[in-house]
Design an enzyme around this catalytic site. Sequence first.
Site, PDB file in Angstrom:
ATOM      1  N   ASP A 316      40.530  40.489  40.919  1.00 16.06           N
ATOM      2  CA  ASP A 316      39.623  40.949  41.964  1.00 16.06           C
ATOM      3  C   ASP A 316      38.229  41.055  41.360  1.00 16.06           C
ATOM      4  OD1 ASP A 316      38.750  41.889  44.451  1.00 16.06           O
ATOM      5  OD2 ASP A 316      40.569  43.076  44.741  1.00 16.06           O
ATOM      6  N   TRP A 317      37.254  41.300  42.207  1.00 23.06           N
ATOM      7  CA  TRP A 317      35.853  41.142  41.822  1.00 23.06           C
ATOM      8  C   TRP A 317      35.345  42.288  40.929  1.00 23.06           C
ATOM      9  CZ3 TRP A 317      37.303  36.977  43.487  1.00 23.06           C
ATOM     10  CH2 TRP A 317      36.498  35.951  43.950  1.00 23.06           C
TER      11      TRP A 317
END
Length: 603
Positions: A316-317
């Site tokens: 995820d970011w």
Amino acid sequence: MSNGAAETASVPSVDTRYKDSALPIEERVEILLQQMTLEEKAGLFFQTMIALGPGGELSDGDPAFGIASNREYVVERHLTHFNLLGAAPTAREIARWHNKLQELAASTRLGIPVTISTDPRHSFSENPGAAIFAGPFSQWPEPLGLAATQDAELVERFGDIARQEYTAVGIRAALHPQVDLATEPRWARQLQTFGEDPDLSGELGAAYIRGFQNGSAFGPGAVSTMVKHFPGGGPQKDGEDPHFAYGREQVYPGGKFELHLKPFEAAFDAGVRQVMPYYGMPVGTEYEEVGFGFNKSVLTGLLRERYGFDGIVCTDWGLLTDQPILGDDFPARAWGAEHLTPGERAVKILDAGADQFGGEDDPTLLIELVRAGALSEDRLDVSARRLLREKFVLGLFDNPYVDEDAADRIVGNAEFRAAGVAAQQASVTVLTNGVQRAATTPTLPFAAGLGLYVEGIDPAVASAYGEVVESPEDADLAILRLQAPFEPRATAFENFFHAGSLDFADETIARVAEIAAVTTTVVDVFLDRPAILAPIVEAAHAVVVNWGASADALLSVLSGKVAARGKLPFDVPRSMAAVEASRPDVPFDTADPLFRFGHGLTL
């Protein structure tokens, strides 16, 4: 776009046989990989947000999100994977920009094509961390609304239409579906899930994947899907989201860690190509107490070894570096690894079994690690093979361009829009219909030609169903559209994530009661979280809920023009006390819910 545009000037030292589509893909991968520099390999590992330029031109970047220019990313940093930020007025503009970006990539030494991915962009929500307005694409209910149809065939049809629209503009990777179980009613991310039931979530998630990936014909016409958030992002302590430090813990007081894997198993059976682990760190389990993107016991032990998954794992970011978002500074989501340097975090992520860093854009980090002996180039090659293979299988090396004229014909065409509207209608869920008011006749469907008072609905749309009046006192029927409640937070980015109490404000309840005292009143709630509806149910004559439906789609159901068929994808709790007492990892755990999963009246 002419075929000749795909050709680049050959450099004598480059062995171009990897461009030969007659060779086996594994051989093409090796020919390319063996001549890539360390810098070119490192660029593969970063998938970051990218901006679209005005009118489909290349972009100079977006400072609000810390995004560099298209040229800097592709030519200087050697990046080849991008998540397209924001909507565009037309499909042609996206297609034109995509082709220009591919031309830029083709001009580099090896001409490695870019892969464009996206968060969901077919519905009604806008969240820089989760979803994008539909813009020119056909518009559908959110995944919770798809779940409310309980129709796997409809969901697969959605995936197939979305696949055609994505590929028409050059989007070849979907950062979805999200098959987390919505077991914590306060959690901010459940709108993009398929609800609370493991079996339904698995069935619909698999159908979604089949639609996007073109069934068993994965290849040039397909979109690669990235199922998330492994191993299940729903069991959040106090319902807070791990985008933020106060929501970093995932807890399992009911011992249901394994249950949250069930929808992912269905996704693996459907052939999903990529996986995204969540930010959260498991607390009190057999697994290391570190965010799932850093977690070797989960990514290698569980995903790679137990499930045999050999596809791409993208974090995820923002796990490596602190970043500003919308003007506010946010720390890296390195939960449990906060003490590590960005370089040490990168090593831990790769050692855990991941292949790619989401939301990061500085490959010099990897380059320096390899040169310092902290990371082997052989380890980079393992992931580089997976990342290159996906580009080859998608056909990007053979024809990276799209037909700009066709984009506008395909995206948002009449057939696709009609299918989206039909899904919106099918997802509208009627919870009450006059019974709680001891009415002798149902409130819905309402008759044509009534005097209608509306709030949250364009009067021009409502006028097709009755005579719109200015005040409730003059109306035969009032129709009010509300948003499920949430608590405001300190920053703009946090407020995209609806979190906190599920209780409606006193003034909202009073407004509904005031109108219901003078005319028959229908309340429709956009139920992005299972709000405490008891006061609304008590005040209104009928209550319906939706997860993305236009005013016209809603009114077509309320008027009986289209049959109501939606069913709740989760329990609706009776009180906040019941929510607070429930176990966040256990489905259907709030005591004496007001409405149960699967509830929905027909009209």
